[in-house]
Design a protein around this motif. Structure first.
Motif, PDB file in Angstrom:
ATOM      1  N   ASP A  35      -2.055  55.644  -8.445  1.00  0.00           N
ATOM      2  CA  ASP A  35      -2.853  56.674  -9.101  1.00  0.00           C
ATOM      3  C   ASP A  35      -2.040  57.190 -10.278  1.00  0.00           C
ATOM      4  OD1 ASP A  35      -5.422  58.519  -8.336  1.00  0.00           O
ATOM      5  OD2 ASP A  35      -3.906  59.705  -9.380  1.00  0.00           O
ATOM      6  N   VAL A  36      -2.730  57.744 -11.269  1.00  0.00           N
ATOM      7  CA  VAL A  36      -2.018  58.356 -12.388  1.00  0.00           C
ATOM      8  C   VAL A  36      -1.130  59.489 -11.878  1.00  0.00           C
ATOM      9  CG1 VAL A  36      -3.880  59.983 -12.930  1.00  0.00           C
ATOM     10  CG2 VAL A  36      -2.285  59.269 -14.736  1.00  0.00           C
ATOM     11  N   ASN A  37      -1.522  60.097 -10.762  1.00  0.00           N
ATOM     12  CA  ASN A  37      -0.720  61.105 -10.067  1.00  0.00           C
ATOM     13  C   ASN A  37      -0.095  60.434  -8.842  1.00  0.00           C
ATOM     14  OD1 ASN A  37       0.309  63.200  -8.513  1.00  0.00           O
ATOM     15  ND2 ASN A  37      -1.428  64.562  -8.860  1.00  0.00           N
ATOM     16  N   LEU A  38       1.128  59.966  -8.979  1.00  0.00           N
ATOM     17  CA  LEU A  38       1.759  59.201  -7.902  1.00  0.00           C
ATOM     18  C   LEU A  38       1.981  60.055  -6.653  1.00  0.00           C
ATOM     19  CD1 LEU A  38       4.351  57.032  -9.859  1.00  0.00           C
ATOM     20  CD2 LEU A  38       2.183  56.297  -8.843  1.00  0.00           C
ATOM     21  N   GLU A  39       2.202  61.341  -6.835  1.00  0.00           N
ATOM     22  CA  GLU A  39       2.380  62.210  -5.678  1.00  0.00           C
ATOM     23  C   GLU A  39       1.093  62.268  -4.855  1.00  0.00           C
ATOM     24  OE1 GLU A  39       4.478  64.141  -2.997  1.00  0.00           O
ATOM     25  OE2 GLU A  39       5.322  63.378  -4.873  1.00  0.00           O
ATOM     26  N   GLN A  40      -0.044  62.296  -5.537  1.00  0.00           N
ATOM     27  CA  GLN A  40      -1.329  62.274  -4.832  1.00  0.00           C
ATOM     28  C   GLN A  40      -1.484  60.968  -4.054  1.00  0.00           C
ATOM     29  OE1 GLN A  40      -5.403  63.601  -6.442  1.00  0.00           O
ATOM     30  NE2 GLN A  40      -5.406  61.398  -6.847  1.00  0.00           N
ATOM     31  N   ALA A  41      -1.093  59.853  -4.661  1.00  0.00           N
ATOM     32  CA  ALA A  41      -1.175  58.558  -3.973  1.00  0.00           C
ATOM     33  C   ALA A  41      -0.322  58.571  -2.712  1.00  0.00           C
ATOM     34  CB  ALA A  41      -0.738  57.442  -4.914  1.00  0.00           C
ATOM     35  N   ARG A  42       0.883  59.123  -2.799  1.00  0.00           N
ATOM     36  CA  ARG A  42       1.755  59.198  -1.619  1.00  0.00           C
ATOM     37  C   ARG A  42       1.144  60.092  -0.543  1.00  0.00           C
ATOM     38  NH1 ARG A  42       5.579  59.911  -5.970  1.00  0.00           N
ATOM     39  NH2 ARG A  42       6.658  57.933  -6.378  1.00  0.00           N
ATOM     40  N   ASP A  43       0.519  61.182  -0.971  1.00  0.00           N
ATOM     41  CA  ASP A  43      -0.115  62.087  -0.006  1.00  0.00           C
ATOM     42  C   ASP A  43      -1.251  61.397   0.740  1.00  0.00           C
ATOM     43  OD1 ASP A  43       1.598  64.112  -0.729  1.00  0.00           O
ATOM     44  OD2 ASP A  43       0.157  65.140  -2.039  1.00  0.00           O
ATOM     45  N   VAL A  44      -2.042  60.571   0.037  1.00  0.00           N
ATOM     46  CA  VAL A  44      -3.144  59.849   0.676  1.00  0.00           C
ATOM     47  C   VAL A  44      -2.603  58.859   1.696  1.00  0.00           C
ATOM     48  CG1 VAL A  44      -4.984  58.150   0.283  1.00  0.00           C
ATOM     49  CG2 VAL A  44      -4.802  60.166  -1.193  1.00  0.00           C
ATOM     50  N   VAL A  45      -1.537  58.146   1.344  1.00  0.00           N
ATOM     51  CA  VAL A  45      -0.908  57.218   2.285  1.00  0.00           C
ATOM     52  C   VAL A  45      -0.494  57.952   3.549  1.00  0.00           C
ATOM     53  CG1 VAL A  45       1.135  55.773   2.677  1.00  0.00           C
ATOM     54  CG2 VAL A  45      -0.147  55.573   0.535  1.00  0.00           C
ATOM     55  N   GLU A  46       0.086  59.132   3.389  1.00  0.00           N
ATOM     56  CA  GLU A  46       0.543  59.906   4.548  1.00  0.00           C
ATOM     57  C   GLU A  46      -0.633  60.445   5.353  1.00  0.00           C
ATOM     58  OE1 GLU A  46       3.359  63.800   5.579  1.00  0.00           O
ATOM     59  OE2 GLU A  46       3.314  62.966   3.553  1.00  0.00           O
ATOM     60  N   ARG A  47      -1.631  61.015   4.653  1.00  0.00           N
ATOM     61  CA  ARG A  47      -2.782  61.603   5.367  1.00  0.00           C
ATOM     62  C   ARG A  47      -3.536  60.580   6.194  1.00  0.00           C
ATOM     63  NH1 ARG A  47      -3.548  64.930   0.797  1.00  0.00           N
ATOM     64  NH2 ARG A  47      -5.030  63.477  -0.143  1.00  0.00           N
ATOM     65  N   LEU A  48      -3.707  59.380   5.645  1.00  0.00           N
ATOM     66  CA  LEU A  48      -4.488  58.355   6.329  1.00  0.00           C
ATOM     67  C   LEU A  48      -3.635  57.464   7.220  1.00  0.00           C
ATOM     68  CD1 LEU A  48      -6.937  57.225   3.480  1.00  0.00           C
ATOM     69  CD2 LEU A  48      -7.310  58.914   5.285  1.00  0.00           C
ATOM     70  N   GLY A  49      -2.327  57.678   7.216  1.00  0.00           N
ATOM     71  CA  GLY A  49      -1.444  56.854   8.043  1.00  0.00           C
ATOM     72  C   GLY A  49      -1.424  55.397   7.621  1.00  0.00           C
ATOM     73  N   LEU A  50      -1.471  55.151   6.310  1.00  0.00           N
ATOM     74  CA  LEU A  50      -1.540  53.783   5.802  1.00  0.00           C
ATOM     75  C   LEU A  50      -0.152  53.132   5.791  1.00  0.00           C
ATOM     76  CD1 LEU A  50      -3.811  54.344   2.661  1.00  0.00           C
ATOM     77  CD2 LEU A  50      -4.527  53.663   4.965  1.00  0.00           C
ATOM     78  N   ASP A  51      -0.121  51.854   6.079  1.00  0.00           N
ATOM     79  CA  ASP A  51       1.078  51.049   5.893  1.00  0.00           C
ATOM     80  C   ASP A  51       0.931  50.368   4.538  1.00  0.00           C
ATOM     81  OD1 ASP A  51       3.383  49.601   6.137  1.00  0.00           O
ATOM     82  OD2 ASP A  51       2.576  48.150   7.577  1.00  0.00           O
ATOM     83  N   ALA A  52       1.114  51.163   3.473  1.00  0.00           N
ATOM     84  CA  ALA A  52       0.812  50.693   2.127  1.00  0.00           C
ATOM     85  C   ALA A  52       1.918  51.085   1.162  1.00  0.00           C
ATOM     86  CB  ALA A  52      -0.517  51.280   1.654  1.00  0.00           C
ATOM     87  N   ARG A  53       2.185  50.202   0.209  1.00  0.00           N
ATOM     88  CA  ARG A  53       3.142  50.497  -0.859  1.00  0.00           C
ATOM     89  C   ARG A  53       2.456  51.302  -1.960  1.00  0.00           C
ATOM     90  NH1 ARG A  53       5.284  44.986  -3.048  1.00  0.00           N
ATOM     91  NH2 ARG A  53       6.376  46.405  -4.476  1.00  0.00           N
TER      92      ARG A  53
END
Length: 336
Positions: A35-53
């Motif tokens: 995302d243009v906002n990388l912190e938001q992208a990291r938050d989504v990974v954490e909220r959804l419990g994704l195993d994603a880079r």
């Protein structure tokens, strides 16, 4: 196979689609986000419990060998760039509307896809997957109404923010109807006109609201659509198809009816997420299945292009007040 998906754009729609793929659908896995906002992208990974880079940008995500398919849910003006990059990489791509912000941009995508030799793009026109619209389509195609003569429709939202301006009533709101009616009628548009009734006091200074869009198709079907984005009372989608032998009305969303305190009432939905929840599930599952089978079958780049052409003319009609001609190029056999 499990389709490994990279998501470009983790705002409201991107997060919602990621949640569906992770928690409700089968055959897909989110392995990369940006995302243009990388912190938001990291938050989504954490909220959804994704195993994603989390990738620095969309281009590097697309090029990663671990990504099979791409989900583009970023800001509209970036769509063309990312869809073209996915096609160049030979990867299937689901792109939320708009496919591109101009008809010319959509044409670039069409040319690239044809050059690639197979369909790689599905556009996020989810109403084609809504059960009510599908029943309406079956009735029309089955001849139950005779020939379709008219459509009366409405697209209403409770309110819109200050950044929502008059042309967005076409490019962000009516765009769904522009695709849906082409699909329902198996027809293209010939002309468009936009008129402005008395303005609601609930609209801010940068948007003319409501608007009435009047369309005519090549076969002569007349369509009127009320676009009212500050209606206050709820999110309300209406559609009546008038035929020679009857009228088909889009069903209301299922809700409880209450007899209470001297009143008969039922809930009116307040946003699009609940109204088209099942349709979102079906379109994304269709994309995942299509990637696995190497056969994308949802709304195509050509559908995105046709909607963009009609949308551009509708904005022109907003400004002129005149009946403006819509000229659609011949559909390539690739999209037949």
């Amino acid at each position: 196979m499990t389709v490994k998906i990279g998501v470009i754009g983790t705002g409201m729609i991107g997060e919602e689609h990621s949640r569906r793929i992770t928690q409700a659908l089968t055959g897909g896995e989110i392995v990369a986000v940006t995302d243009v906002n990388l912190e938001q992208a990291r938050d989504v990974v954490e909220r959804l419990g994704l195993d994603a880079r989390v990738f620095e940008d969309g281009q590097s995500l697309i090029q990663d060998d671990d990504v099979d398919a791409v989900l583009v849910t970023s800001w509209g003006p970036t769509h063309e760039e990312y869809v073209l990059a996915a096609i160049a990489a030979g990867k299937a791509v689901f792109c939320e509307k708009p496919l591109a912000t101009t008809a010319e941009g959509c044409r670039h995508i069409i040319d690239a896809e044809i050059e690639a030799g197979r369909r790689l793009v599905q556009v996020g026109f989810m109403r084609r997957y809504d059960s009510g619209y599908r029943m309406m389509k079956e009735a029309i195609d089955g001849g139950r109404l005779g020939e379709a003569l008219m459509i009366h429709a409405a697209h209403r939202n409770p309110e819109v923010p200050e950044r929502y301006v008059t042309p967005m009533a076409i490019h962000d709101t009516l765009i769904h109807e522009l695709d849906t009616f082409r699909w329902l009628l198996d027809d293209d548009y010939r002309s468009a006109q936009v008129v402005f009734p008395r303005k609601t006091r609930h609209a801010h200074s940068k948007v003319a609201d409501p608007q009435i869009v009047m369309l005519e198709t090549v076969k002569g079907v007349r369509i009127d659509v009320e676009v009212f984005v500050n209606c206050q009372y709820g999110y309300d989608i209406q559609c009546d198809v008038v035929g020679e032998e009857g009228i088909a009305r889009l069903p209301e969303p299922q809700s409880l009816k209450f007899r209470q305190a001297g009143q008969l009432s039922n809930e009116i939905l307040q946003d699009w997420k609940r109204r088209f929840s099942d349709a979102f599930d079906m379109e994304l599952q269709s994309f995942i299945d299509g990637v696995a089978a190497r056969c994308i079958e949802g709304p195509s780049s050509w559908d995105g292009y046709a909607a963009a052409i009609a949308g551009d003319v509708c904005v022109q009609a907003q400004e002129s007040g005149a009946i403006e001609a819509i000229e659609m190029p011949e559909r390539p056999s690739f999209y037949a």
